[in-house]
Design a protein around this motif. Structure first.
Motif, PDB file in Angstrom:
ATOM      1  N   ARG A 282       0.829  -1.202   0.000  1.00 24.85           N
ATOM      2  CA  ARG A 282       0.000   0.000   0.000  1.00 24.85           C
ATOM      3  C   ARG A 282       0.866   1.257   0.000  1.00 24.85           C
ATOM      4  O   ARG A 282       0.611   2.206  -0.753  1.00 24.85           O
ATOM      5  CB  ARG A 282      -0.904  -0.026   1.229  1.00 24.85           C
TER       6      ARG A 282
ATOM      7  N   ASP B  69       2.551   1.758  -3.343  1.00 21.21           N
ATOM      8  CA  ASP B  69       1.635   2.351  -4.323  1.00 21.21           C
ATOM      9  C   ASP B  69       1.540   3.869  -4.136  1.00 21.21           C
ATOM     10  O   ASP B  69       1.505   4.624  -5.119  1.00 21.21           O
ATOM     11  CB  ASP B  69       0.240   1.737  -4.186  1.00 21.21           C
TER      12      ASP B  69
ATOM     13  N   GLN C  27       4.696   5.541  -5.332  1.00 21.59           N
ATOM     14  CA  GLN C  27       4.756   5.511  -6.792  1.00 21.59           C
ATOM     15  C   GLN C  27       3.826   6.533  -7.439  1.00 21.59           C
ATOM     16  O   GLN C  27       3.890   6.742  -8.658  1.00 21.59           O
ATOM     17  CB  GLN C  27       4.437   4.100  -7.289  1.00 21.59           C
ATOM     18  N   GLN C  28       3.006   7.179  -6.640  1.00 24.78           N
ATOM     19  CA  GLN C  28       2.176   8.271  -7.148  1.00 24.78           C
ATOM     20  C   GLN C  28       2.968   9.574  -7.256  1.00 24.78           C
ATOM     21  O   GLN C  28       2.487  10.550  -7.853  1.00 24.78           O
ATOM     22  CB  GLN C  28       0.968   8.486  -6.229  1.00 24.78           C
TER      23      GLN C  28
END
Length: 529
Positions: free
Chosen positions: A348, A351, A354-355
């Motif tokens: 989580r 992710d 990685q934004q």
């Protein structure tokens, strides 16, 4: 814990000290022999509503030189609110983790609560005030050169509109600091929203575990992101905390790109969670544009080069996310499910990190879009936006091919058509790429017209500085002061750089527009410790 001093002006407190000795150590500064003012920032002092006794007076000279036991200071009621503390933190330095760093030559004196706004709180910190428990054998002092550099550049960054720490005062110590040679010593007084760094969280995680990380995170949220208190306690709040820190870092690095700034040492211990530029050691502004510009004398592999700053920001944020993992993975207390849920939480957080490129792209669109006359990229259609940023990227690539000056190029683009000698095509006519630039210029104007942008010149005039603190000028200031104590060039540069978007006549400061001659170039800068 310091006593609270209430007065009609600023209130001085020390909330960070309330976190306990784990995060900071009470440390007395080392007095100096003959303190003298170099500079005092009266405008900043007024903006902070500092007590009158701290505005360039003998009392403030004693305070900002570290002479806290001076007779006319110790009897001041303000003295009760001063509790010098060396802050603990760790950090990744050039990718290598050092579990304990800390303030080796700096002391947090106090915090200023701005009157009428209890949510606005800033730190006042001394740099160069003597050894601390974290000095690792160093003398805790600073030569005058790094003090002058940070004073000039941090104040210039403020006027450029880039989030930054600021300089409140600079004091000559009257003593010499010994490096490769004896140099005059000085002490800087720095103002920051706080000195909490990613490295502070790394220190808490490495030495204190979940309890100390939580204590620090809750304090940071209360101080810097109080709206997050509306989020549900636990994982939702800490996830939102991470994302808010990411947004501030994206904005900061995009603003660095806008003005051509190379930080030089983006270690995690130099990354403020509140999104301010902190620690002006081997920093500099680009002259001839090159995306891989490196100034730091110790950055031999170009880790912190200009073009790599967004990627390093993401890497640093990943290290920050690692420290928050136990606060977000609430189910880790369940031994049976610990491994499974740990993996889910790591995924989580991965992710979310990685934004960051998309987050940075959006921040860059705003910052860099302004350089080309677009105040709000969201008002463009997707198709026009794509064509615009294709043009923007092409212009940067050609700037590098032609070795054009970053600041002068965009200043010329800003004034195109407004001044006989300011036209952009006149500026680039000395290159071998005039046909490229002529075509590029026509396509850019056509896009602005298609997007019905009529205020491009005004937008650009507030985004493209005409004056920046060029590295060779800073070096000249330092050499002049070191040689004979002459501050005239310091004040001339400081005054000019306080109006970086001045597109009117510059008078006697016109020479500050010029990039360095070959024999004036300063290709390497140093940490200055």
């Amino acid at each position: 814990m310091s006593q609270k001093v209430s007065q009609q002006e600023a209130t001085l407190e020390h909330s960070y000290g309330q976190l306990g000795t784990f995060f900071s150590r009470t440390t007395a500064p080392t007095p100096v022999q003959a303190p003298q003012w170099i500079a005092f920032n009266h405008k900043l002092a007024e903006a902070l509503a500092l007590p009158a006794t701290l505005r360039g007076t003998d009392t403030s000279l004693h305070l900002f030189s570290g002479n806290l036991d001076a007779s006319d200071w110790v009897h001041s009621p303000l003295a009760k609110a001063i509790e010098p503390r060396a802050l603990a933190y760790a950090g990744h330095q050039f990718g290598h983790f050092v579990p304990q760093l800390g303030d080796g030559r700096a002391l947090l004196l106090t915090e200023v609560v701005v009157p009428g706004n209890s949510d606005q709180r800033v730190d006042i910190q001394l740099k160069g005030s003597g050894p601390t428990a974290f000095s690792r054998g160093g003398d805790g002092r600073s030569p005058i050169g790094p003090v002058l550099r940070e004073y000039l550049v941090s104040e210039a960054m403020h006027h450029l509109g880039v989030p930054t720490t600021r300089a409140l005062a600079a004091v000559a110590s009257g003593e010499y600091v010994y490096r490769d040679e004896p140099l005059p010593g000085a002490i800087l007084t720095r103002v920051a929203s706080s000195h909490i760094r990613i490295g502070t969280f790394q220190y808490a995680a490495a030495h204190g575990g979940t309890a100390q990380v939580k204590k620090l995170a809750d304090y940071a949220i209360q101080r810097h992101f109080p709206t997050l208190l509306e989020e549900a306690e636990g994982a939702p709040r800490y996830l939102a905390f991470l994302q808010h820190v990411m947004q501030r870092q994206a904005h900061l690095v995009a603003e660095w790109e806008r003005v051509g700034f190379v930080h030089g040492v983006m270690n995690t211990d130099n990354t403020s969670i509140c999104g301010e530029t902190i620690d002006y050691g081997p920093c500099a502004f680009i002259d001839s544009f090159s995306k891989d510009t490196v100034f730091s004398s110790i950055d031999r592999n170009g880790r912190y080069r200009f073009s790599n700053q967004p990627r390093i920001a993401q890497w640093n944020l990943a290290r920050f996310a690692e420290t928050l993992l136990p606060l977000i993975d609430e189910s880790r207390m369940n031994t049976h499910k610990q491994e499974v849920h740990g993996e889910q939480t790591v995924a989580r957080l991965t992710d979310i990190i990685q934004q960051f490129p998309a987050m940075y792209k959006q921040a860059r669109a705003v910052s860099i879009g302004r350089k080309f006359g677009v105040s709000d990229p969201d008002l463009l259609t997707a198709e026009v936006s794509e064509r615009l940023f294709t043009l923007i990227d092409a212009s940067y690539a050609q700037l590098e091919v032609d070795a054009l000056d970053h600041t002068l190029s965009f200043a010329a683009l800003t004034t195109q058509g407004q001044q006989p000698k300011g036209d952009f095509l006149d500026y680039v006519q000395t290159t071998t790429s005039l046909s490229f630039w002529h075509d590029w210029h026509q396509r850019w104007l056509a896009l602005l017209d298609e997007a019905q942008i009529t205020n491009a010149a005004d937008v650009m005039a507030q985004a493209n500085p005409r004056l920046i603190p060029r590295n060779h000028r800073i070096q000249q200031v330092i050499e002049q002061v070191e040689a004979n104590g002459d501050l005239s060039e310091f004040w001339r540069c400081h005054g000019a750089w306080s109006s970086p978007y001045r597109y009117s006549e510059l008078g006697d400061n016109a020479d500050l527009l010029l990039p360095p001659q070959p024999d004036e170039q300063v290709a390497r800068t140093f940490c200055g410790t």
